[in-house]
Design an enzyme around this catalytic site. Structure first.
Site, PDB file in Angstrom:
ATOM      1  N   CYS A   2       0.843  -1.189   0.000  1.00  0.00           N
ATOM      2  CA  CYS A   2       0.000   0.000   0.000  1.00  0.00           C
ATOM      3  C   CYS A   2       0.886   1.250   0.000  1.00  0.00           C
ATOM      4  O   CYS A   2       2.047   1.200   0.370  1.00  0.00           O
ATOM      5  CB  CYS A   2      -0.930   0.085   1.190  1.00  0.00           C
ATOM      6  N   ARG A  27       3.998  -0.462  -4.783  1.00  0.00           N
ATOM      7  CA  ARG A  27       3.845  -1.031  -3.446  1.00  0.00           C
ATOM      8  C   ARG A  27       2.511  -1.753  -3.269  1.00  0.00           C
ATOM      9  O   ARG A  27       2.311  -2.490  -2.319  1.00  0.00           O
ATOM     10  CB  ARG A  27       3.949   0.070  -2.391  1.00  0.00           C
ATOM     11  N   TRP A  74      -3.037  -2.641  -1.496  1.00  0.00           N
ATOM     12  CA  TRP A  74      -2.737  -4.053  -1.745  1.00  0.00           C
ATOM     13  C   TRP A  74      -3.494  -4.782  -0.653  1.00  0.00           C
ATOM     14  O   TRP A  74      -3.121  -4.722   0.517  1.00  0.00           O
ATOM     15  CB  TRP A  74      -1.237  -4.267  -1.623  1.00  0.00           C
ATOM     16  N   ASN A 100      -1.690   2.546   6.110  1.00  0.00           N
ATOM     17  CA  ASN A 100      -0.836   1.401   5.743  1.00  0.00           C
ATOM     18  C   ASN A 100      -0.637   0.600   7.003  1.00  0.00           C
ATOM     19  O   ASN A 100      -0.423   1.183   8.068  1.00  0.00           O
ATOM     20  CB  ASN A 100       0.566   1.865   5.331  1.00  0.00           C
ATOM     21  N   GLY A 101      -0.604  -0.711   6.894  1.00  0.00           N
ATOM     22  CA  GLY A 101      -0.346  -1.527   8.083  1.00  0.00           C
ATOM     23  C   GLY A 101      -1.551  -2.380   8.395  1.00  0.00           C
ATOM     24  O   GLY A 101      -2.412  -2.614   7.533  1.00  0.00           O
ATOM     25  N   GLU A 486      16.298 -19.041  -6.513  1.00  0.00           N
ATOM     26  CA  GLU A 486      16.017 -17.664  -6.930  1.00  0.00           C
ATOM     27  C   GLU A 486      15.590 -17.623  -8.406  1.00  0.00           C
ATOM     28  O   GLU A 486      14.674 -16.893  -8.778  1.00  0.00           O
ATOM     29  CB  GLU A 486      17.260 -16.793  -6.680  1.00  0.00           C
ATOM     30  N   LYS A 490      12.017 -16.192  -9.622  1.00  0.00           N
ATOM     31  CA  LYS A 490      11.928 -15.052 -10.547  1.00  0.00           C
ATOM     32  C   LYS A 490      11.007 -15.380 -11.714  1.00  0.00           C
ATOM     33  O   LYS A 490      10.178 -14.569 -12.110  1.00  0.00           O
ATOM     34  CB  LYS A 490      13.334 -14.694 -11.031  1.00  0.00           C
ATOM     35  N   GLU A 493       7.394 -15.405 -10.489  1.00  0.00           N
ATOM     36  CA  GLU A 493       6.918 -14.061 -10.130  1.00  0.00           C
ATOM     37  C   GLU A 493       6.483 -13.256 -11.351  1.00  0.00           C
ATOM     38  O   GLU A 493       5.443 -12.616 -11.327  1.00  0.00           O
ATOM     39  CB  GLU A 493       8.045 -13.271  -9.436  1.00  0.00           C
ATOM     40  N   HIS A 509      15.502 -37.702  -5.373  1.00  0.00           N
ATOM     41  CA  HIS A 509      14.646 -37.977  -4.209  1.00  0.00           C
ATOM     42  C   HIS A 509      13.217 -37.503  -4.445  1.00  0.00           C
ATOM     43  O   HIS A 509      12.483 -37.216  -3.505  1.00  0.00           O
ATOM     44  CB  HIS A 509      15.232 -37.331  -2.947  1.00  0.00           C
ATOM     45  N   LYS A 608       5.828  -4.998  -3.566  1.00  0.00           N
ATOM     46  CA  LYS A 608       7.266  -4.781  -3.421  1.00  0.00           C
ATOM     47  C   LYS A 608       7.728  -4.946  -1.980  1.00  0.00           C
ATOM     48  O   LYS A 608       8.758  -5.528  -1.710  1.00  0.00           O
ATOM     49  CB  LYS A 608       7.597  -3.377  -3.921  1.00  0.00           C
TER      50      LYS A 608
END
Ligand code: G6P
Length: 613
Positions: A2, A27, A74, A100-101, A486, A490, A493, A509, A608
């Site tokens: 947010c 954000r 968000w 926000n929060g 990673e 990526k 995402e 395995h 983000k």
């Protein structure tokens, strides 16, 4: 998560709020809203689902008011609906708030407020705050905010306005970033400096428990003392934002992600500038000076980060154990905080975060502080919560990273962890010659990283060959095991294609069951101590008709005989290979997502900076 912007000054607020929100959209971006006041009237009130960039016409709406608040959301509490978008207001439409929060005790507060007759229209925790302020609103806005916040548990960065007091804005913060941009004829409250940088570089960071009361000409910041609950006025330092607007814009690239990948060589350069000390085979880390002696006594380390930052931690674990000789473990913030971790007396934590605001990482940091252990930060954003709360730290100096998927910040984190390894290693058994060897190799990395970027057209061509595949596997070992994780993250995402990362040795395995001609593998196999083992793993895949794209060391011609495609990276020290091997994976994900036409900088459902648990 947010984004908040608030404006109070002598200019029309709407266009300033609008462009502030545009810059904050990375954000959070599932809905947004504005409330602008003109004298005692609401001049402009609007909430919409979707991205602000899809509603550009609103910027030109008729609005002359010079006080206003805005928010890009968000969703956390409540679905993505117009009603749940901010600003929220009380029953009488006298209090408007953006937040926000997360208000953790909102359910019980809401139950009580409903009993008292308050009518709610949204499912959000934020609306509870608006009604709580209304409950205490007896002609003094800041007093009502203060009393309301006393009842609240959780995190918040808020901005509040009221048509009853149109020349006032109240802002407050608890564990959610909030700053005031200071200009000659205006103040802009924002959750992030990028929202205000077009208008001013002079900022004041609010701290936890602080409240700011702003008018068009002045502001007063006061802080609530935890013990006595009384409020005392604070004098705050005005800081200057060092980075410029151009750095926060695309500079001709189609997406921020591509711009940021192309900045990877300069990110390494920035991280090492002035820090390599060749004569002493060491590094200079100003941020560690105050804790130098305590660092000498550290007997074990725990590295904590979330998402991409956690994979940087994992690489750091290999570096620190091998070269600094310190027993090290890695965890993710959301797990660490609920574990019963056992520490030796001289344990220390290294917290790795681009934003320095990731809630789970911060919670883990606070947990360690409470135990009286040394806490260190590897952070990009100067003045962030993490930077301020750790005992000491090293900034990664990666500059603003706007694309949600982290690329250059990861490179900055790996480089910084390599520097920390040399620093801690030289405090212990690492010989001068080894220190020298590592820093010499580190100093070559910017050039080598550029060499990898120069192969980008080849990578784009390889992407073209694989664009129809729906599943990918990534494998690596030792230093490049976290890079496999990673790489897979990526691709997921930004392209929404299924991808998984595994340690090469784990293939047999379980994952091998899924390998066939429809599931290509990206194998990270530079010529290092585990190269032969990686080749065995690649052969296991080839035996099952799996296609393999190898990331290999330049000069290795033999590998071409085994795999389907090769992307070469230059030779460097084994511990530094992740810094080079991840670059082609960044490019691969970017080109893949671009070919699929995805919204690369703002992937669906992601944000983000995740400032809620
Ligand atoms: C979010 C971002 C990731 C990032 C993670 C940790 O999930 O989408 O790209 O790696 O947060 O962020 P931090 O700011 O703590 O590095």
């Amino acid at each position: 998560m947010c984004g908040i912007v608030g404006y109070i000054g002598k200019n029309p607020a709407l266009p300033i709020l609008f462009s502030g929100l545009e810059r904050l959209e990375y954000r959070g971006y599932d809905s947004f809203g504005f409330c602008v006041l003109n004298n005692n009237k609401i001049d402009f009130l609007c909430k919409e689902k979707g991205k602000i960039s899809d509603h550009c016409h609103l910027r030109d709406s008729k609005s002359v008011g010079t006080v206003g608040i805005a928010h890009t959301r968000w969703a956390t509490t409540g679905l993505v609906t117009k009603e749940n978008a901010h600003p929220h207001c009380d029953c009488k439409e006298e209090i408007f708030i953006v937040h926000n929060g997360i208000i953790e005790n909102y359910k019980i507060l809401k139950e009580n407020l409903v009993k008292e007759g308050h009518k709610f229209i949204s499912e959000t925790d934020t609306e509870v705050l608006a009604h709580l302020i209304e409950k205490y609103f007896e002609g003094n806005l800041e007093q009502a905010v203060k009393l309301a916040l006393r009842e609240v548990r959780g995190t918040y960065g808020i901005a509040v306005v009221s048509p009853k007091y149109p020349n006032k804005m109240v802002a407050a913060r608890m564990s959610s970033p909030l700053l005031i941009g200071v200009n000659s004829d205006e103040f802009i409250v924002a959750s992030d400096p990028s929202a205000i940088i077009t208008r001013t570089r002079q900022i004041i960071h609010l701290d936890d428990d602080e409240i700011a009361v702003l008018t068009p000409d002045n502001f007063v910041i006061s802080k609530q003392e935890r013990e006595s609950s009384s409020w005392s006025v604070r004098t705050k330092k005005i800081e200057t934002i060092e980075w410029n607007l151009e750095e926060a814009e695309k500079s001709g690239y189609k997406h921020f992600m591509m711009k940021e990948i192309m900045q990877e060589p300069s990110t390494i350069e920035d991280a090492i500038r002035g820090r390599l000390y060749f004569e002493g085979g060491n590094v200079k880390l100003g941020g560690f000076e105050n804790v130098e002696d305590r660092l000498r006594d550290v007997s074990s380390l725990v590295l904590i980060g979330c998402g991409t930052a956690n994979y940087a931690c994992k690489v750091g674990e290999y570096m620190l154990e091998e070269y600094a000789g310190i027993p090290t473990e890695t965890d993710i913030g959301s797990e660490f905080r609920y574990r019963k971790s056992l520490f030796s007396k001289n344990a220390a934590g290294i917290f790795v975060s681009q934003s320095g605001e990731t809630a789970d990482t911060l919670a883990a940091l606070r947990e360690m502080k409470e135990k009286g252990l040394l806490t260190l930060g590897v952070t990009n954003v100067v003045g962030s919560n993490q930077a301020r709360e750790t005992d000491a730290g090293v900034y990664t100096r990666s500059g603003p990273e706007i694309a949600v998927a982290s690329t250059k910040a990861f490179i900055g984190q790996l480089t910084t962890l390599a520097l920390i390894t040399v620093y801690l290693g030289r405090q212990r058994e690492m010989a001068l010659v080894m220190g020298n060897r590592i820093i010499d190799e580190i100093s070559k990395l910017p050039e080598l990283a550029q060499e990898v970027l120069d192969t980008k057209e080849d990578i784009k061509r390889i992407v073209g060959k694989y664009i129809d595949y729906k599943d990918f596997w990534y494998i690596g070992r030792k230093y490049n095991y976290p890079i496999a994780l990673e790489g897979a993250l990526k691709l997921k995402e930004v392209s929404y294609v299924h991808a998984e990362g595994t340690a090469g040795g784990e293939l047999k395995h379980g994952p091998l069951a899924l390998i066939d001609e429809n599931c290509p593998t990206i194998a990270i196999c530079p010529s290092d101590s585990v190269y032969e083992k990686m080749i065995s793993n690649i052969e296991e895949i080839k035996a099952r008709n799996g296609k393999v794209i190898a990331i290999a060391t330049k000069g290795n011609e033999d590998i071409k005989k085994i795999v389907d495609d090769v992307i070469y990276i230059p030779k460097t020290l084994e511990m530094l290979t992740p810094i080079l091997s991840v670059i082609p994976l960044h490019l691969f994900s970017y080109y893949f997502a671009d070919a699929l036409g995805k919204d690369i900088d703002k992937p669906k459902n992601l944000a983000k900076s995740v400032t809620v648990e």
